[in-house]
Design a protein around this motif. Sequence first.
Motif, PDB file in Angstrom:
ATOM      1  N   CYS A  12       0.836  -1.195   0.000  1.00  0.00           N
ATOM      2  CA  CYS A  12       0.000   0.000   0.000  1.00  0.00           C
ATOM      3  C   CYS A  12       0.872   1.245   0.000  1.00  0.00           C
ATOM      4  O   CYS A  12       1.411   1.614   1.020  1.00  0.00           O
ATOM      5  N   THR A  13       1.019   1.863  -1.136  1.00  0.00           N
ATOM      6  CA  THR A  13       1.651   3.162  -1.196  1.00  0.00           C
ATOM      7  C   THR A  13       0.621   4.109  -1.771  1.00  0.00           C
ATOM      8  O   THR A  13       0.115   3.890  -2.860  1.00  0.00           O
ATOM      9  N   ALA A  90       3.824   1.473  10.525  1.00  0.00           N
ATOM     10  CA  ALA A  90       3.332   1.706   9.171  1.00  0.00           C
ATOM     11  C   ALA A  90       2.548   3.005   9.106  1.00  0.00           C
ATOM     12  O   ALA A  90       2.090   3.526  10.129  1.00  0.00           O
ATOM     13  N   ARG A  91       2.412   3.495   7.868  1.00  0.00           N
ATOM     14  CA  ARG A  91       1.596   4.668   7.570  1.00  0.00           C
ATOM     15  C   ARG A  91       0.737   4.335   6.365  1.00  0.00           C
ATOM     16  O   ARG A  91       1.155   3.574   5.501  1.00  0.00           O
ATOM     17  N   CYS A  92      -0.425   4.936   6.322  1.00  0.00           N
ATOM     18  CA  CYS A  92      -1.268   4.751   5.146  1.00  0.00           C
ATOM     19  C   CYS A  92      -2.185   5.945   4.981  1.00  0.00           C
ATOM     20  O   CYS A  92      -2.541   6.592   5.959  1.00  0.00           O
ATOM     21  N   LEU A 144      -8.675 -14.014  10.762  1.00  0.00           N
ATOM     22  CA  LEU A 144      -8.641 -12.786   9.968  1.00  0.00           C
ATOM     23  C   LEU A 144      -8.653 -13.092   8.474  1.00  0.00           C
ATOM     24  O   LEU A 144      -9.318 -12.401   7.693  1.00  0.00           O
ATOM     25  N   ALA A 145      -7.933 -14.129   8.069  1.00  0.00           N
ATOM     26  CA  ALA A 145      -7.822 -14.477   6.652  1.00  0.00           C
ATOM     27  C   ALA A 145      -9.156 -14.936   6.069  1.00  0.00           C
ATOM     28  O   ALA A 145      -9.352 -14.838   4.849  1.00  0.00           O
ATOM     29  N   VAL A 154      -7.824  -3.237   4.834  1.00  0.00           N
ATOM     30  CA  VAL A 154      -8.022  -4.514   4.149  1.00  0.00           C
ATOM     31  C   VAL A 154      -6.758  -5.380   4.163  1.00  0.00           C
ATOM     32  O   VAL A 154      -6.855  -6.594   4.053  1.00  0.00           O
ATOM     33  N   ASN A 155      -5.614  -4.769   4.318  1.00  0.00           N
ATOM     34  CA  ASN A 155      -4.356  -5.532   4.357  1.00  0.00           C
ATOM     35  C   ASN A 155      -3.840  -5.701   5.789  1.00  0.00           C
ATOM     36  O   ASN A 155      -2.642  -5.740   6.027  1.00  0.00           O
TER      37      ASN A 155
END
Length: 165
Positions: A12-13, A90-92, A144-145, A154-155
């Motif tokens: 996710c970028t 992480a960042r999103c 979770l999966a 979502v990830n």
Amino acid sequence: MTETLLEWHYVCTMTIEPTPARRIRRAARILLMDEHDRLLLIRFAPPDRRPFWCGVGGECDPGEDFPAAAVRELFEETGLSVETCGPEVARCADDFTTLAGEPVTADERFFRVSTQTFTPDTSGHTETEREMINEFRWFTRAELANWPEPLFPVNILDLLDLEAT
């Protein structure tokens, strides 16, 4: 101004570019893991959309930094008091509509906290949280999966594998 956020292992970028109708919503999110490597998630059941699950966390107060917001949100949403939520993992950025109906562009920072299994204390919940939250649950990775309801982000499984930078 455009700010590119940390890449999540190529998953996710995203770029933060608010549209005139969206404000940047800064939020701290906590990946709260227990001694059995389970993740605590919260089930929200808003009246205008399908129920969904997400981790502990929420919007930063004005002038509040992400680490301080993580500590505060963890306490308000679960009753768990910690001095620090550790380093950011992480960042999103993502566009979504808040539970109050406001379209926003999120700038979310994720922190990992380990604890013993406990039952969350909801006495610090806001009115909206009291209306919308109807369950807390500790999830295994296998659960979770294969979970039938939406999980956010979502990830989330990919996030569990990230190490602090």
